[in-house]
Write an enzyme that holds these catalytic residues in place. Structure first.
Site, PDB file in Angstrom:
ATOM      1  N   CYS A   1      -5.959 -30.701  -3.281  1.00 15.89           N
ATOM      2  CA  CYS A   1      -6.484 -31.003  -1.949  1.00 15.89           C
ATOM      3  C   CYS A   1      -5.397 -31.589  -1.058  1.00 15.89           C
ATOM      4  CB  CYS A   1      -7.659 -31.972  -2.044  1.00 15.89           C
ATOM      5  SG  CYS A   1      -9.174 -31.153  -2.563  1.00 15.89           S
ATOM      6  N   GLN A   2      -4.880 -30.774  -0.178  1.00 18.44           N
ATOM      7  CA  GLN A   2      -3.948 -31.259   0.813  1.00 18.44           C
ATOM      8  C   GLN A   2      -4.707 -32.176   1.781  1.00 18.44           C
ATOM      9  OE1 GLN A   2      -4.914 -28.095   0.298  1.00 18.44           O
ATOM     10  NE2 GLN A   2      -3.258 -26.639   0.617  1.00 18.44           N
TER      11      GLN A   2
END
Length: 388
Positions: A111-112
């Site tokens: 998850c950026q």
């Protein structure tokens, strides 16, 4: 029909633990002969697939995939999967052919950090992230149950806004009833301090509590390869013994589980020279700690530090794990963990086929989900109720 208005009520409070019911370890599966059709994305080395293997449940792998080619090699060496069931880039994967044909979907999308442009706090705010692709796969194949795993920091990232986006996407865009909590592997039978966020989603409304923690019956050294005299070893059987009754392990192979005592049995093996630290490096590791780390003199820990994907970098005493060993004339030496030991500390036993380089194995172990935590979740869910 799912009441989306009701589901839209954001609750950032973690789901409670099941502290009242029969312990998850003692629970029996309702339909142990059912076959669970599974799909995975960001599959790595197949932690959920290995969890089913350890539980002795029947599965059918409908699809799996990972962008890392070493993961593909390890996966194909350990699980029964067809070539055309593997996807490399999730952006190109079409899950619509599997609509209503997946019992369990598992993934841990990297998850950026999300850039919140609008105020929708849902699927539209996930553009450009890999999580968006995971949510799309859920929407397309509609599994009966899904498990999403990620770093625990995701829960509080950006003052909770990131998790609000993700949880709202699961609820509104995907239409699932979700439950989430941070779980630490040291509370589920693996001596590693590894806290991760787990989210379980159900297509149909259900009640769910997360499995209660248990006392860890092992310490890190119980999973080590080299021989070291002491209460945990018995030279006659050349295996690790957690009791003064070594006969209880007689006849069991390395990595097997004693059916009577429900305990691991690991054969001791020589450790390759490259894992031993030179005197200079060992002195550096044993030097005083710095910054936010505790003193790096803490070796031979009972509960291992978190295994990271950069485990092969041996100069990070504040993060990595080091163990001592007896040298000649009573002089103590120091070494880093081997890939097999890292795999053991992630819940993979010695029957896991190692077909890639040590560097790749370190990264694969560090990126995996802890198998024992997944086992606890599968038992608490009673995944066999959702099989065919």
């Amino acid at each position: 029909m799912i009441n989306l208005k009701e589901l839209n009520k954001i609750d950032i409070t973690e789901t409670e633990l099941n502290l009242n019911d029969l312990g998850w370890q003692q629970k029996e599966f309702a339909n142990p002969n059912s076959t669970i059709r599974i799909g995975t994305t960001f599959s790595g080395i197949g932690a959920i697939e290995y969890a089913f293997k350890r539980l002795g449940l029947k599965t059918e792998i409908k699809f799996a995939g990972d962008i890392n080619d070493n993961c593909r090699k390890s996966y194909f060496a350990n699980y029964n999967i067809k070539n055309d069931s593997w996807h490399t880039d999730i952006h190109d994967f079409d899950a619509k052919p599997f609509l209503n044909n997946i019992d369990l979907l598992v993934g841990g999308a990297p998850c950026q950090a999300f850039s919140i442009v609008g105020n929708r706090l849902g699927f539209e705010d996930t553009r450009g992230t890999l999580f968006r692709e995971f949510a799309r796969v859920i929407k397309e194949c509609k599994p009966k149950v899904f498990i999403f795993e990620n770093v625990q920091g995701l829960y509080k990232h950006d003052n909770g806004k990131t998790w609000e986006i993700i949880s709202n996407t699961f609820r509104e865009y995907c239409g699932y009833h979700i439950f989430f909590r941070r779980l630490n592997s040291k509370n589920y039978g693996i001596p590693q301090h590894r806290e991760r966020l787990y989210c379980v989603g159900f297509r149909k409304k259900t009640n769910f509590l997360f499995p209660a923690p248990i006392g860890c019956p092992y310490i890190m050294y119980d999973f080590m390869e080299d021989y070291r005299s002491g209460a945990y070893y018995n030279e006659k059987y050349d295996c690790k013994v957690l009791t003064d009754d070594p006969q209880r392990y007689e006849g069991l192979a390395s990595g097997e589980l004693s059916p009577r005592y429900n305990e691991f049995v690991f054969k001791c093996a020589e450790v390759e020279d490259k894992h031993y630290l030179s005197k200079t490096v060992a002195e550096y590791v044993l030097a005083g700690g710095s910054k936010g780390f505790k003193t790096s003199k803490e070796t031979d820990l009972q509960i291992a530090r978190p295994l990271l994907q950069s485990m092969h970098k041996m100069h990070r005493a504040g993060v990595d794990n080091y163990v001592s060993y007896k040298k000649e004339k009573g002089i103590n030496g120091l070494r880093r963990l081997t890939p097999k030991e890292c795999l053991r500390l992630m819940g993979f036993r010695d029957d896991f086929n190692e077909v890639v380089s040590n560097t790749a194995l370190y990264m694969e172990a560090g990126n995996s989900i802890v198998v024992d935590v997944l086992i606890a979740l599968l038992k608490e869910i009673d995944i066999t109720k959702y099989g065919v």
